[in-house]
Design a protein around this motif. Structure first.
Motif, mmCIF file in Angstrom:
data_model
loop_
_atom_site.group_PDB
_atom_site.id
_atom_site.type_symbol
_atom_site.label_atom_id
_atom_site.label_comp_id
_atom_site.label_asym_id
_atom_site.label_seq_id
_atom_site.Cartn_x
_atom_site.Cartn_y
_atom_site.Cartn_z
ATOM 1 N N SER A 1 13.634 -3.570 0.190
ATOM 2 C CA SER A 1 14.319 -4.641 0.797
ATOM 3 C C SER A 1 13.983 -5.153 1.795
ATOM 4 O O SER A 1 13.792 -4.468 2.957
ATOM 5 N N GLY A 2 13.403 -6.553 2.158
ATOM 6 C CA GLY A 2 13.110 -6.953 3.245
ATOM 7 C C GLY A 2 14.191 -7.146 4.323
ATOM 8 O O GLY A 2 13.973 -7.159 5.504
ATOM 9 N N ARG A 3 15.364 -6.718 3.782
ATOM 10 C CA ARG A 3 16.658 -7.110 4.702
ATOM 11 C C ARG A 3 16.917 -5.479 5.497
ATOM 12 O O ARG A 3 16.975 -5.649 6.593
ATOM 13 N N ASP A 4 16.838 -4.590 4.592
ATOM 14 C CA ASP A 4 17.194 -3.281 5.382
ATOM 15 C C ASP A 4 16.264 -2.317 5.253
ATOM 16 O O ASP A 4 16.328 -1.166 5.465
ATOM 17 N N GLY A 5 15.300 -2.513 4.268
ATOM 18 C CA GLY A 5 14.049 -1.406 4.246
ATOM 19 C C GLY A 5 14.316 -0.425 3.174
ATOM 20 O O GLY A 5 13.481 0.598 2.825
ATOM 21 N N THR A 6 15.703 -0.643 2.505
ATOM 22 C CA THR A 6 15.766 0.276 1.309
ATOM 23 C C THR A 6 14.777 0.220 0.343
ATOM 24 O O THR A 6 14.015 -0.756 0.025
ATOM 25 N N THR A 7 14.366 1.289 -0.143
ATOM 26 C CA THR A 7 13.044 1.446 -1.211
ATOM 27 C C THR A 7 13.778 2.212 -2.472
ATOM 28 O O THR A 7 14.876 2.861 -2.792
ATOM 29 N N HIS A 8 12.700 1.856 -3.431
ATOM 30 C CA HIS A 8 13.049 2.471 -4.713
ATOM 31 C C HIS A 8 11.938 2.679 -5.572
ATOM 32 O O HIS A 8 10.891 1.903 -5.333
ATOM 33 N N TYR A 9 11.751 4.013 -6.108
ATOM 34 C CA TYR A 9 10.390 4.280 -6.804
ATOM 35 C C TYR A 9 10.579 4.592 -8.256
ATOM 36 O O TYR A 9 11.586 5.029 -8.522
ATOM 37 N N SER A 10 9.552 4.218 -8.943
ATOM 38 C CA SER A 10 9.519 4.642 -10.323
ATOM 39 C C SER A 10 9.043 6.139 -10.427
ATOM 40 O O SER A 10 8.549 6.645 -9.161
ATOM 41 N N ASP A 11 9.522 6.899 -11.621
ATOM 42 C CA ASP A 11 9.179 8.237 -11.516
ATOM 43 C C ASP A 11 7.601 8.791 -11.277
ATOM 44 O O ASP A 11 7.253 9.406 -10.652
ATOM 45 N N SER A 12 6.953 7.814 -11.664
ATOM 46 C CA SER A 12 5.089 7.788 -11.647
ATOM 47 C C SER A 12 4.824 7.874 -10.051
ATOM 48 O O SER A 12 3.719 8.188 -9.861
ATOM 49 N N ALA A 13 5.640 6.973 -9.415
ATOM 50 C CA ALA A 13 5.272 6.626 -8.157
ATOM 51 C C ALA A 13 5.871 7.666 -7.007
ATOM 52 O O ALA A 13 5.438 7.986 -5.982
ATOM 53 N N LYS A 14 6.988 8.149 -7.526
ATOM 54 C CA LYS A 14 7.812 8.935 -6.451
ATOM 55 C C LYS A 14 7.220 10.068 -5.943
ATOM 56 O O LYS A 14 6.434 10.961 -6.639
ATOM 57 N N GLY A 15 7.084 10.276 -4.557
ATOM 58 C CA GLY A 15 6.566 11.301 -3.770
ATOM 59 C C GLY A 15 5.073 11.019 -3.490
ATOM 60 O O GLY A 15 4.438 11.757 -2.887
ATOM 61 N N ARG A 16 4.369 9.995 -4.176
ATOM 62 C CA ARG A 16 2.953 9.551 -3.765
ATOM 63 C C ARG A 16 2.781 8.383 -3.188
ATOM 64 O O ARG A 16 1.951 8.258 -2.323
ATOM 65 N N ASP B 1 18.862 -0.063 -5.718
ATOM 66 C CA ASP B 1 19.083 1.269 -6.345
ATOM 67 C C ASP B 1 19.591 1.112 -7.739
ATOM 68 O O ASP B 1 20.090 2.371 -8.328
ATOM 69 N N ASP B 2 19.534 0.048 -8.173
ATOM 70 C CA ASP B 2 20.074 -0.481 -9.579
ATOM 71 C C ASP B 2 19.244 -1.294 -10.404
ATOM 72 O O ASP B 2 19.341 -2.352 -10.513
ATOM 73 N N GLU B 3 18.037 -0.493 -10.982
ATOM 74 C CA GLU B 3 17.128 -1.225 -11.839
ATOM 75 C C GLU B 3 16.563 -2.559 -11.334
ATOM 76 O O GLU B 3 16.463 -3.242 -11.921
ATOM 77 N N PRO B 4 16.031 -2.177 -10.146
ATOM 78 C CA PRO B 4 15.307 -3.474 -9.431
ATOM 79 C C PRO B 4 14.193 -4.293 -10.182
ATOM 80 O O PRO B 4 13.942 -5.132 -9.856
ATOM 81 N N PHE B 5 13.587 -3.398 -10.988
ATOM 82 C CA PHE B 5 12.394 -3.792 -11.745
ATOM 83 C C PHE B 5 12.821 -4.684 -13.058
ATOM 84 O O PHE B 5 11.831 -5.445 -13.691
ATOM 85 N N ASP B 6 14.096 -4.795 -13.401
ATOM 86 C CA ASP B 6 14.376 -5.369 -14.380
ATOM 87 C C ASP B 6 14.927 -7.151 -14.313
ATOM 88 O O ASP B 6 15.181 -7.562 -15.346
ATOM 89 N N TYR B 7 14.771 -7.206 -12.942
ATOM 90 C CA TYR B 7 15.137 -8.688 -12.636
ATOM 91 C C TYR B 7 13.858 -9.706 -12.961
ATOM 92 O O TYR B 7 12.741 -9.173 -12.915
#
Length: 128
Positions: free
Chosen positions: A50-65, A107-113
């Motif tokens: 989010s450009g507003r508050d910096g909240t992030t979300h990652y796919s399972d393949s990206a998480k931790g890397r 935090d709610d399926e952001p890639f589906d938009y």
């Protein structure tokens, strides 16, 4: 209005940092996501911020890397990719979606938009 850079050739286990320069938009009003896709493959969302508050979300393949970050003063979003694997080889795109109009929640399926703006992509090749 979105321009990616930073792609390239890297060995397995290596790192790259992708940049997405956002112009003509106020970063505070948008969620920026990173997707990847090559022809013949389904597009995959890997990270968003989010450009507003910096909240992030990652796919399972990206998480931790992978780590998404932003610099609102520079209107730029970054994707730090560590521990790259052969299967990370892809064209990477950043995309922007208006937070207020879409009511997107990171935090709610952001890639589906349906994202409003897309960059031209930058190629990442992981190979030994």
């Amino acid at each position: 209005q979105l321009v990616e850079s930073g792609g390239g050739l890297v060995q397995p286990g290596g790192s790259l940092r992708l940049s997405c320069l956002v112009s003509g938009l106020r970063l505070d009003d948008y969620v920026i996501a990173w997707f990847r896709q090559v022809p013949g493959k389904e597009r995959e969302g890997v990270a968003c911020i989010s450009g507003r508050d910096g909240t992030t979300h990652y796919s399972d393949s990206a998480k931790g890397r992978f780590t998404a970050s932003r610099d609102n003063a520079k209107n730029t979003v970054y994707l730090q990719m560590n521990g790259l694997k052969l299967e990370d080889t892809d064209d990477y795109y950043c995309a922007a979606i208006d937070i207020e109009e879409s009511l997107i929640r990171v935090d709610d399926e952001p890639f589906d938009y349906e994202y409003d703006y897309w960059g031209q992509g930058t190629q990442v090749t992981v190979s030994s």
